[in-house]
Motif scaffolding. Structure first.
Motif, PDB file in Angstrom:
ATOM      1  N   GLY A  30       0.787  -1.216   0.000  1.00 25.56           N
ATOM      2  CA  GLY A  30       0.000   0.000   0.000  1.00 25.56           C
ATOM      3  C   GLY A  30       0.824   1.273   0.000  1.00 25.56           C
ATOM      4  O   GLY A  30       0.294   2.347  -0.228  1.00 25.56           O
ATOM      5  N   ALA A  31       2.123   1.185   0.256  1.00 23.92           N
ATOM      6  CA  ALA A  31       2.963   2.383   0.369  1.00 23.92           C
ATOM      7  C   ALA A  31       3.776   2.601  -0.896  1.00 23.92           C
ATOM      8  O   ALA A  31       4.526   1.726  -1.325  1.00 23.92           O
ATOM      9  N   VAL A  32       3.587   3.764  -1.494  1.00 25.56           N
ATOM     10  CA  VAL A  32       4.377   4.186  -2.651  1.00 25.56           C
ATOM     11  C   VAL A  32       4.753   5.646  -2.452  1.00 25.56           C
ATOM     12  O   VAL A  32       4.097   6.373  -1.707  1.00 25.56           O
ATOM     13  N   CYS A  33       5.805   6.069  -3.120  1.00 27.31           N
ATOM     14  CA  CYS A  33       6.146   7.486  -3.107  1.00 27.31           C
ATOM     15  C   CYS A  33       6.983   7.813  -4.335  1.00 27.31           C
ATOM     16  O   CYS A  33       7.492   6.919  -5.020  1.00 27.31           O
ATOM     17  N   SER A  34       7.091   9.093  -4.560  1.00 25.99           N
ATOM     18  CA  SER A  34       7.974   9.605  -5.597  1.00 25.99           C
ATOM     19  C   SER A  34       9.167  10.235  -4.899  1.00 25.99           C
ATOM     20  O   SER A  34       9.007  11.023  -3.969  1.00 25.99           O
ATOM     21  N   PHE A  35      10.348   9.867  -5.330  1.00 22.69           N
ATOM     22  CA  PHE A  35      11.572  10.449  -4.784  1.00 22.69           C
ATOM     23  C   PHE A  35      12.555  10.579  -5.932  1.00 22.69           C
ATOM     24  O   PHE A  35      12.800   9.609  -6.653  1.00 22.69           O
ATOM     25  N   GLU A  36      13.078  11.789  -6.114  1.00 23.38           N
ATOM     26  CA  GLU A  36      14.022  12.079  -7.190  1.00 23.38           C
ATOM     27  C   GLU A  36      13.479  11.625  -8.550  1.00 23.38           C
ATOM     28  O   GLU A  36      14.211  11.119  -9.383  1.00 23.38           O
ATOM     29  N   GLY A  37      12.161  11.776  -8.729  1.00 19.56           N
ATOM     30  CA  GLY A  37      11.533  11.455 -10.005  1.00 19.56           C
ATOM     31  C   GLY A  37      11.334   9.981 -10.279  1.00 19.56           C
ATOM     32  O   GLY A  37      11.038   9.592 -11.401  1.00 19.56           O
ATOM     33  N   LYS A  38      11.477   9.142  -9.245  1.00 19.79           N
ATOM     34  CA  LYS A  38      11.334   7.696  -9.425  1.00 19.79           C
ATOM     35  C   LYS A  38      10.221   7.155  -8.544  1.00 19.79           C
ATOM     36  O   LYS A  38       9.933   7.701  -7.475  1.00 19.79           O
ATOM     37  N   LEU A  39       9.636   6.060  -8.981  1.00 14.96           N
ATOM     38  CA  LEU A  39       8.596   5.369  -8.234  1.00 14.96           C
ATOM     39  C   LEU A  39       9.244   4.443  -7.213  1.00 14.96           C
ATOM     40  O   LEU A  39      10.056   3.582  -7.575  1.00 14.96           O
ATOM     41  N   TYR A  40       8.887   4.634  -5.937  1.00 19.80           N
ATOM     42  CA  TYR A  40       9.433   3.846  -4.837  1.00 19.80           C
ATOM     43  C   TYR A  40       8.336   3.030  -4.166  1.00 19.80           C
ATOM     44  O   TYR A  40       7.189   3.480  -4.072  1.00 19.80           O
ATOM     45  N   ILE A  41       8.712   1.860  -3.669  1.00 20.12           N
ATOM     46  CA  ILE A  41       7.857   1.041  -2.820  1.00 20.12           C
ATOM     47  C   ILE A  41       8.658   0.717  -1.567  1.00 20.12           C
ATOM     48  O   ILE A  41       9.891   0.708  -1.592  1.00 20.12           O
ATOM     49  N   GLY A  42       7.957   0.443  -0.482  1.00 21.62           N
ATOM     50  CA  GLY A  42       8.640   0.152   0.770  1.00 21.62           C
ATOM     51  C   GLY A  42       8.255  -1.213   1.306  1.00 21.62           C
ATOM     52  O   GLY A  42       7.158  -1.696   1.054  1.00 21.62           O
ATOM     53  N   THR A  43       9.172  -1.815   2.045  1.00 26.22           N
ATOM     54  CA  THR A  43       8.904  -3.108   2.670  1.00 26.22           C
ATOM     55  C   THR A  43       9.806  -3.299   3.880  1.00 26.22           C
ATOM     56  O   THR A  43      10.629  -2.438   4.203  1.00 26.22           O
ATOM     57  N   ASN A  44       9.672  -4.425   4.505  1.00 27.00           N
ATOM     58  CA  ASN A  44      10.467  -4.819   5.668  1.00 27.00           C
ATOM     59  C   ASN A  44      11.604  -5.718   5.182  1.00 27.00           C
ATOM     60  O   ASN A  44      11.367  -6.682   4.461  1.00 27.00           O
TER      61      ASN A  44
END
Length: 131
Positions: A30-44
């Motif tokens: 469920g977690a996404v973000c934009s950082f430095e123009g790129k698509l990011y996802i997060g996990t453990n």
């Protein structure tokens, strides 16, 4: 890129697929973000999905929203920088703050080195976004 991120956010939950030894593995994200123009996802970094993405960065994401659906395919790579984790945390604080902190040595982020997102519906032609 922003259209892809906003679409994934509108899904609430989307599904990420990895492959390990010829077996597909799918789980909710469920977690996404934009950082430095790129698509990011997060996990453990203690989960199987983390190890699977480290070993084989080719993943696919799928989600639905209001009678349409998106498929995002491409290659991800881990970003170990604190700034990238901060961006993920700040953009997803409501959903991940009960699980992670920026410096807990558990939360990690991956970015798409390249990818293709396609938005589908039953009534319109698919829309493809390469990044």
């Amino acid at each position: 890129m922003n259209e892809v991120i906003e679409y994934l956010r509108s899904c609430g939950t989307f599904y990420l697929a990895t492959c390990e030894e010829g077996q597909a593995h799918v789980r909710p994200f469920g977690a996404v973000c934009s950082f430095e123009g790129k698509l990011y996802i997060g996990t453990n970094n203690q989960k199987n999905v983390y190890n699977q993405m480290k070993k084989n960065g080719q993943i696919e994401i799928c989600g639905m929203h209001k009678g349409t659906w998106i498929r995002v395919e491409g290659k991800v790579k881990e970003d170990l920088r604190r700034e990238a984790r901060v961006a993920m945390f700040e953009e997803n604080k409501a959903s991940i703050s009960s699980m992670y902190t920026v410096d807990d040595n558990l939360m990690t982020v991956f970015f798409f080195e390249y990818g293709t997102a396609t938005i589908y519906s039953f009534t319109d032609e698919p829309k493809t976004i390469k990044f």
